[in-house]
Write a protein that holds these residues in place. Structure first.
Motif, PDB file in Angstrom:
ATOM      1  N   GLU A 254      -8.860  -5.569  -1.177  1.00 21.98           N
ATOM      2  CA  GLU A 254      -8.330  -4.422  -1.736  1.00 21.98           C
ATOM      3  C   GLU A 254      -7.314  -4.859  -2.591  1.00 21.98           C
ATOM      4  O   GLU A 254      -7.105  -3.744  -3.553  1.00 21.98           O
ATOM      5  CB  GLU A 254      -7.721  -3.622  -0.525  1.00 21.98           C
TER       6      GLU A 254
ATOM      7  N   ARG B 167      -2.701  -0.723  -5.933  1.00 24.31           N
ATOM      8  CA  ARG B 167      -3.977  -0.482  -5.954  1.00 24.31           C
ATOM      9  C   ARG B 167      -4.594  -1.526  -6.664  1.00 24.31           C
ATOM     10  O   ARG B 167      -4.190  -2.052  -7.743  1.00 24.31           O
ATOM     11  CB  ARG B 167      -4.426   0.763  -6.449  1.00 24.31           C
TER      12      ARG B 167
ATOM     13  N   LYS C 157       0.787  -1.073   0.071  1.00 24.89           N
ATOM     14  CA  LYS C 157      -0.004  -0.015  -0.001  1.00 24.89           C
ATOM     15  C   LYS C 157       1.153   1.283  -0.051  1.00 24.89           C
ATOM     16  O   LYS C 157       0.615   2.015  -0.576  1.00 24.89           O
ATOM     17  CB  LYS C 157      -0.727  -0.025   1.234  1.00 24.89           C
TER      18      LYS C 157
END
Length: 411
Positions: free
Chosen positions: A292, A231, A226
């Motif tokens: 994510e 992403r 991150k």
């Protein structure tokens, strides 16, 4: 001891030669957070030296960005501090000519006690000095705050998380001052640990109270990814059985054949799910690693009602209702060639870390008489070539990913 080291190196040299026969990889992806040809060095203490979160990061980039050649080197040293890292920066890090360096110190810097002014000052000198020297060298710097401890495993460490929190706040201040990417690893790990212990009082991801096991390292990898700017999830695919169309997200479909009770096609992914050791899975419900970064979605609409078996390269990925498939299923942790490929990449990442450790700690830093220096330099150069070849071999491993998918209506 030297004989064992040389034997291990010779074995690794042979393994690298065998891997030369692998097929060539794809052209590099243009949207990777690291650029093709980049070298990343992980700088830290014994937690970094464990070689687990570092391996997960290497796995991620190899699988998520097929064809992008990157190299990763682990410069973790057991018992080290930020000032210790600064003292060996030129020898152990800058000599590798990195493009990116991640820094994770703090566990030892606090002295395993209530934070003193002297300990904080030493930490600040070390961390700020590391950032300054790396920026002077034109290196991209990524910071992590220190992780957490598990005082349930060692009551003597009760309260030490407060020390680590304070050190972490300084790291975040330093990042703001120097305009550097940072992730608050401490808060994330401590929150995950507290919630996991609430669900299971016997839970631990830090068995000796200090050094994380695979679940803790999965959190560290997530935090670093991150901070690097990673992403989005792995590729996704939607098949419409009613009109014979497909919708592809970073993948391609060929030879789509749709019948009322069977669908087949060839799928090639350009963004595969990352690989984590199975032991790491216990923490996934407490950290959004997969939501994510790692979902591998497959959706099929317009199917005949019933239960459908999904097979990929003759591996059963699961049996799902037509309703579940219409909503979409995440196959990232299900059996399939993506897991087999992940296992191969993970093995190569681990082998390379082991060889580099021997090259660095047992050969480069070995005390030898000056008469042996030419041989040592020649061996180090040979090992560096082998390590570079291993980087290429890891990339080539993911070149063969044209997989046949079969959906069959269960009777």
């Amino acid at each position: 001891m030297l004989g064992l080291i040389i034997f291990g190196i010779v074995f690794a040299l042979g393994a690298a030669v065998v891997s030369e026969g692998a097929a060539q990889g794809d052209a590099g992806s243009s949207n990777a957070p690291l650029s093709s040809g980049d070298r990343m060095v992980f700088l830290g203490d014994s937690i970094t030296e464990q070689g687990i979160y570092t391996r997960y990061v290497a796995n991620y980039f190899t699988l998520r960005y097929p064809g992008v050649k990157l190299s990763f080197r682990n410069a973790g040293w057991g018992g080290d501090t930020a000032q210790g890292g600064l003292g060996r920066l030129k020898r152990d890090v800058l000599s590798l000519k990195p493009n990116v360096v991640s820094i994770c110190f703090g566990m030892n810097d606090g002295g395993y006690a209530k934070l003193s002014d002297a300990a904080m000052k030493n930490y600040q000198i070390g961390m700020s000095g590391l950032v300054s020297e790396l920026k002077k060298a034109g290196v991209r710097v990524v910071l992590l705050t220190p992780g957490c401890v598990d005082p349930d495993r060692n009551p003597d460490l009760a309260g030490y998380n407060n020390t680590l929190e304070a050190l972490g706040k300084y790291v975040q201040e330093l990042a703001r001052k120097e305009n550097l990417p940072v992730f608050d690893l401490h808060s994330l790990m401590l929150d995950a640990q507290n919630r996991a212990k609430k669900a299971d009082p016997n839970f631990t991801m830090i068995p000796d109270a200090v050094h994380p096991s695979q679940p803790g390292h999965a959190i560290m990898a997530y935090a670093l990814l991150k901070a690097l700017g990673c992403r989005g999830t792995a590729s996704g695919l939607s098949i419409n059985a009613a009109d014979g169309t497909s919708s592809c997200d970073r993948c391609a479909v060929a030879k789509l054949d749709i019948a009322p009770e069977k669908i087949t096609f060839i799928r090639r992914d350009d963004a595969l799910p990352a690989y984590f050791d199975p032991e790491a899975r216990s923490v996934f419900q407490f950290v959004p690693i997969f939501d994510e970064l790692n979902r591998y979605m497959f959706k099929a609409v317009g199917l005949k009602q019933g239960r459908w078996k999904v097979e990929v390269e003759d591996i059963e990925a699961g049996v799902f209702s037509s309703e579940d498939l219409a909503r979409g299923v995440d196959l990232s942790l299900n059996p399939g060639p993506w897991l087999k490929l992940g296992e191969q990449v993970n093995r190569l990442s681990a082998e390379q870390e082991g060889l580099y450790f021997n090259r660095w700690r047992h050969i480069s830093l070995m005390g030898l008489p000056k008469e042996a220096e030419p041989e040592r330099k020649a061996l180090v150069a040979k090992l560096d070539k082998v390590l570079d070849d291993m980087d290429s071999a890891r990339v080539r491993t993911v070149s063969n990913r044209d997989w046949r998918w079969t959906l069959t209506l269960m009777k």
